[in-house]
Design a protein around this motif. Structure first.
Motif, PDB file in Angstrom:
ATOM      1  N   MET A   8       0.828  -1.204   0.000  1.00 29.73           N
ATOM      2  CA  MET A   8       0.000   0.000   0.000  1.00 29.73           C
ATOM      3  C   MET A   8       0.866   1.259   0.000  1.00 29.73           C
ATOM      4  N   TRP A   9       1.963   1.233   0.748  1.00 29.37           N
ATOM      5  CA  TRP A   9       2.847   2.396   0.812  1.00 29.37           C
ATOM      6  C   TRP A   9       3.633   2.562  -0.483  1.00 29.37           C
ATOM      7  N   ASP A  10       4.287   1.507  -0.920  1.00 31.25           N
ATOM      8  CA  ASP A  10       5.190   1.596  -2.071  1.00 31.25           C
ATOM      9  C   ASP A  10       4.464   1.986  -3.357  1.00 31.25           C
ATOM     10  N   ILE A  11       3.306   1.387  -3.603  1.00 26.19           N
ATOM     11  CA  ILE A  11       2.643   1.549  -4.887  1.00 26.19           C
ATOM     12  C   ILE A  11       1.562   2.622  -4.878  1.00 26.19           C
ATOM     13  N   VAL A  12       0.865   2.763  -3.763  1.00 21.20           N
ATOM     14  CA  VAL A  12      -0.275   3.685  -3.721  1.00 21.20           C
ATOM     15  C   VAL A  12       0.082   5.037  -3.118  1.00 21.20           C
ATOM     16  N   MET A  13       0.739   5.038  -1.961  1.00 18.67           N
ATOM     17  CA  MET A  13       0.943   6.284  -1.225  1.00 18.67           C
ATOM     18  C   MET A  13       2.258   6.984  -1.559  1.00 18.67           C
ATOM     19  N   ARG A  14       3.329   6.215  -1.629  1.00 18.75           N
ATOM     20  CA  ARG A  14       4.662   6.807  -1.778  1.00 18.75           C
ATOM     21  C   ARG A  14       4.807   7.689  -3.023  1.00 18.75           C
ATOM     22  N   PRO A  15       4.297   7.302  -4.199  1.00 20.74           N
ATOM     23  CA  PRO A  15       4.449   8.181  -5.364  1.00 20.74           C
ATOM     24  C   PRO A  15       3.866   9.576  -5.143  1.00 20.74           C
ATOM     25  N   PHE A  16       2.712   9.662  -4.483  1.00 17.88           N
ATOM     26  CA  PHE A  16       2.097  10.965  -4.235  1.00 17.88           C
ATOM     27  C   PHE A  16       2.911  11.772  -3.214  1.00 17.88           C
ATOM     28  N   VAL A  17       3.387  11.087  -2.162  1.00 21.10           N
ATOM     29  CA  VAL A  17       4.200  11.775  -1.146  1.00 21.10           C
ATOM     30  C   VAL A  17       5.477  12.321  -1.774  1.00 21.10           C
ATOM     31  N   VAL A  18       6.138  11.513  -2.584  1.00 20.98           N
ATOM     32  CA  VAL A  18       7.396  11.920  -3.216  1.00 20.98           C
ATOM     33  C   VAL A  18       7.162  13.056  -4.204  1.00 20.98           C
ATOM     34  N   TYR A  19       6.117  12.930  -5.006  1.00 20.26           N
ATOM     35  CA  TYR A  19       5.830  13.966  -6.017  1.00 20.26           C
ATOM     36  C   TYR A  19       5.585  15.317  -5.350  1.00 20.26           C
ATOM     37  N   PHE A  20       4.715  15.334  -4.352  1.00 18.93           N
ATOM     38  CA  PHE A  20       4.362  16.619  -3.740  1.00 18.93           C
ATOM     39  C   PHE A  20       5.465  17.154  -2.829  1.00 18.93           C
ATOM     40  N   ALA A  21       6.250  16.269  -2.229  1.00 17.46           N
ATOM     41  CA  ALA A  21       7.406  16.738  -1.450  1.00 17.46           C
ATOM     42  C   ALA A  21       8.409  17.420  -2.380  1.00 17.46           C
ATOM     43  N   SER A  22       8.646  16.823  -3.545  1.00 17.81           N
ATOM     44  CA  SER A  22       9.546  17.425  -4.536  1.00 17.81           C
ATOM     45  C   SER A  22       8.988  18.752  -5.024  1.00 17.81           C
ATOM     46  N   LEU A  23       7.685  18.779  -5.263  1.00 20.75           N
ATOM     47  CA  LEU A  23       7.029  20.009  -5.732  1.00 20.75           C
ATOM     48  C   LEU A  23       7.179  21.129  -4.704  1.00 20.75           C
ATOM     49  N   ILE A  24       6.999  20.812  -3.437  1.00 15.70           N
ATOM     50  CA  ILE A  24       7.113  21.828  -2.377  1.00 15.70           C
ATOM     51  C   ILE A  24       8.531  22.405  -2.348  1.00 15.70           C
ATOM     52  N   ILE A  25       9.536  21.547  -2.481  1.00 11.84           N
ATOM     53  CA  ILE A  25      10.918  22.027  -2.485  1.00 11.84           C
ATOM     54  C   ILE A  25      11.160  22.960  -3.673  1.00 11.84           C
ATOM     55  N   VAL A  26      10.646  22.570  -4.846  1.00 11.88           N
ATOM     56  CA  VAL A  26      10.800  23.406  -6.039  1.00 11.88           C
ATOM     57  C   VAL A  26      10.115  24.759  -5.835  1.00 11.88           C
ATOM     58  N   MET A  27       8.925  24.756  -5.257  1.00 10.77           N
ATOM     59  CA  MET A  27       8.185  26.002  -5.054  1.00 10.77           C
ATOM     60  C   MET A  27       8.879  26.900  -4.027  1.00 10.77           C
ATOM     61  N   ILE A  28       9.434  26.297  -2.978  1.00 11.20           N
ATOM     62  CA  ILE A  28      10.179  27.078  -1.979  1.00 11.20           C
ATOM     63  C   ILE A  28      11.406  27.709  -2.623  1.00 11.20           C
ATOM     64  N   TYR A  29      12.106  26.939  -3.453  1.00 14.39           N
ATOM     65  CA  TYR A  29      13.277  27.463  -4.156  1.00 14.39           C
ATOM     66  C   TYR A  29      12.886  28.637  -5.044  1.00 14.39           C
ATOM     67  N   ARG A  30      11.789  28.497  -5.778  1.00  9.60           N
ATOM     68  CA  ARG A  30      11.340  29.570  -6.665  1.00  9.60           C
ATOM     69  C   ARG A  30      10.967  30.828  -5.889  1.00  9.60           C
ATOM     70  N   LEU A  31      10.279  30.628  -4.757  1.00 15.29           N
ATOM     71  CA  LEU A  31       9.888  31.768  -3.938  1.00 15.29           C
ATOM     72  C   LEU A  31      11.116  32.473  -3.371  1.00 15.29           C
ATOM     73  N   ALA A  32      12.074  31.691  -2.879  1.00 10.71           N
ATOM     74  CA  ALA A  32      13.299  32.272  -2.323  1.00 10.71           C
ATOM     75  C   ALA A  32      14.064  33.039  -3.401  1.00 10.71           C
ATOM     76  N   ARG A  33      14.127  32.475  -4.596  1.00 13.31           N
ATOM     77  CA  ARG A  33      14.822  33.135  -5.705  1.00 13.31           C
ATOM     78  C   ARG A  33      14.122  34.440  -6.081  1.00 13.31           C
ATOM     79  N   LYS A  34      12.808  34.413  -6.108  1.00 13.34           N
ATOM     80  CA  LYS A  34      12.046  35.616  -6.447  1.00 13.34           C
ATOM     81  C   LYS A  34      12.262  36.715  -5.417  1.00 13.34           C
ATOM     82  N   LEU A  35      12.217  36.329  -4.133  1.00 12.22           N
ATOM     83  CA  LEU A  35      12.417  37.310  -3.064  1.00 12.22           C
ATOM     84  C   LEU A  35      13.827  37.890  -3.109  1.00 12.22           C
ATOM     85  N   LEU A  36      14.812  37.035  -3.417  1.00 16.08           N
ATOM     86  CA  LEU A  36      16.192  37.500  -3.506  1.00 16.08           C
ATOM     87  C   LEU A  36      16.360  38.500  -4.642  1.00 16.08           C
TER      88      LEU A  36
END
Length: 354
Positions: free
Chosen positions: A319-347
């Motif tokens: 259940m974790w590997d196939i169903v839940m983990r892909p969504f957790v990984v995708y959105f965790a990566s997305l959050i990091i990208v968005m934080i980086y973009r926001l920090a770059r914009k503010l800088l």
């Protein structure tokens, strides 16, 4: 060239599919249990991920001369891909130099500028970055390809040639069980086990020259191709699993990106989505999809370290590997990208105001 929204949808779909592929790499252990069977299914359904990236890239970029100069093309495209490749490589390398690196599934390294550049130029920081290096190679070829592409017949010939080299020849070799078959006439700079050039050319050809009429005709291949891939992959590997005590390395021939079945599957998906352009353009989610699409490179570059870190602390379960983990990984990566973009914009705003 006007914006084609179906490509944004395909970018998001392909990015998530890549995450799913890397969340089910336990398939290569050939265990033969239920989790393994489910991994084979996911790998087969998601194998079109990288081909879709190449199709979208070719459709977007080969006709660049209609919009801007070659210099502008290189500045825009190289800046984007190199910024992702270098910044993500540097981040992963720096993290691997800390003491906690082994605890989060990373190779322990000692910081060295020389080592960093050696690893960067040999793709040893994160092996999935092969795609970024491959895209750079295609960008370098695009000014030549763009000249070829203006002639429909010449472009069609290039597509057929790349298909023969990357898909037909390996299939013949497989059927005859002789890897050397056709190798003497293989054109090495056209042959590519990923089928990158074939997909890159095909994406542009479909968008530029094909008018889609019978849309539903592409639904059946898009459904049947992955089903056949699942069956053939299970047949090839089921007798050689760990459970049977007759282990052999996992055979991924039929779900490889350049396999004939993957070609049919990927092209069918691409044509189907392109036929839905008007519906997707007017979909209320389009603005959100465009934003997610713009983050695709970043998500691709960052998701593997997140998968490795999660593997250390969360036990493997179906259940974790196939169903839940892909969504957790995708959105965790997305959050990091968005934080980086926001920090770059503010800088940038701070620098502009100071």
């Amino acid at each position: 060239m006007k914006r084609l929204y179906f490509m944004d949808y395909l970018n998001v779909l392909a990015t998530f599919a890549v995450v799913c592929l890397h969340c089910t790499t336990a398939v290569f252990l050939n265990t033969g249990d239920l989790a393994w069977v489910l991994d084979v299914i996911v790998q087969s359904v998601c194998c079109a991920a990288v081909p879709l990236f190449f199709l979208v890239s070719g459709a977007n970029l080969i006709g660049y001369r209609e919009r801007y100069s070659t210099k502008t093309f290189f500045v825009r495209r190289m800046r984007r891909v190199l910024s992702v490749l270098i910044s993500a490589s540097l981040l992963i390398y720096l993290l691997s130099c800390f003491d906690f690196a082994p605890a989060v599934g990373m190779v322990q390294r000692s910081f060295s500028i020389k080592e960093f550049f050696e690893l960067l130029f040999t793709n040893q920081i994160n092996d999935i970055f092969w795609f970024l290096y491959c895209i750079i190679g295609l960008y370098l070829m695009t000014p030549i390809i763009s000249r070829i592409a203006v002639n429909r017949d010449t472009l069609r010939y290039a597509i057929v040639l790349s298909f023969v080299m990357s898909t037909a020849f390996p299939l013949v070799a497989r059927l005859l069980q002789n890897d050397n078959i056709m190798s003497v006439i293989r054109i090495d700079y056209v042959y590519d086990e990923t089928g990158a050039l074939f997909y890159y050319l095909s994406g542009y050809y479909i968008v530029r020259y094909i008018h889609i009429r019978k849309k539903m005709a592409y639904v059946m291949p898009a459904i049947l191709a992955p089903m056949v891939m699942i069956i053939l992959t299970l047949i090839c590997n089921a007798p050689y699993t760990v459970q049977l005590g007759n282990y052999r390395p996992f055979d991924n021939f039929f779900i490889g990106t350049s396999s004939a079945l993957c070609v049919v599957y990927s092209l069918s998906l691409f044509v189907l989505f392109s036929s839905w352009e008007e519906k997707l353009k007017n979909c209320p989610l389009s603005s959100c999809i465009v934003l997610l699409s713009s983050c695709s490179f970043g998500i691709y570059a960052l998701h593997i370290p997140i998968i490795n870190a999660l593997d250390v602390y969360i036990p493997h379960r179906i259940m974790w590997d196939i169903v839940m983990r892909p969504f957790v990984v995708y959105f965790a990566s997305l959050i990091i990208v968005m934080i980086y973009r926001l920090a770059r914009k503010l800088l940038l705003e701070w620098r502009a105001s100071s």
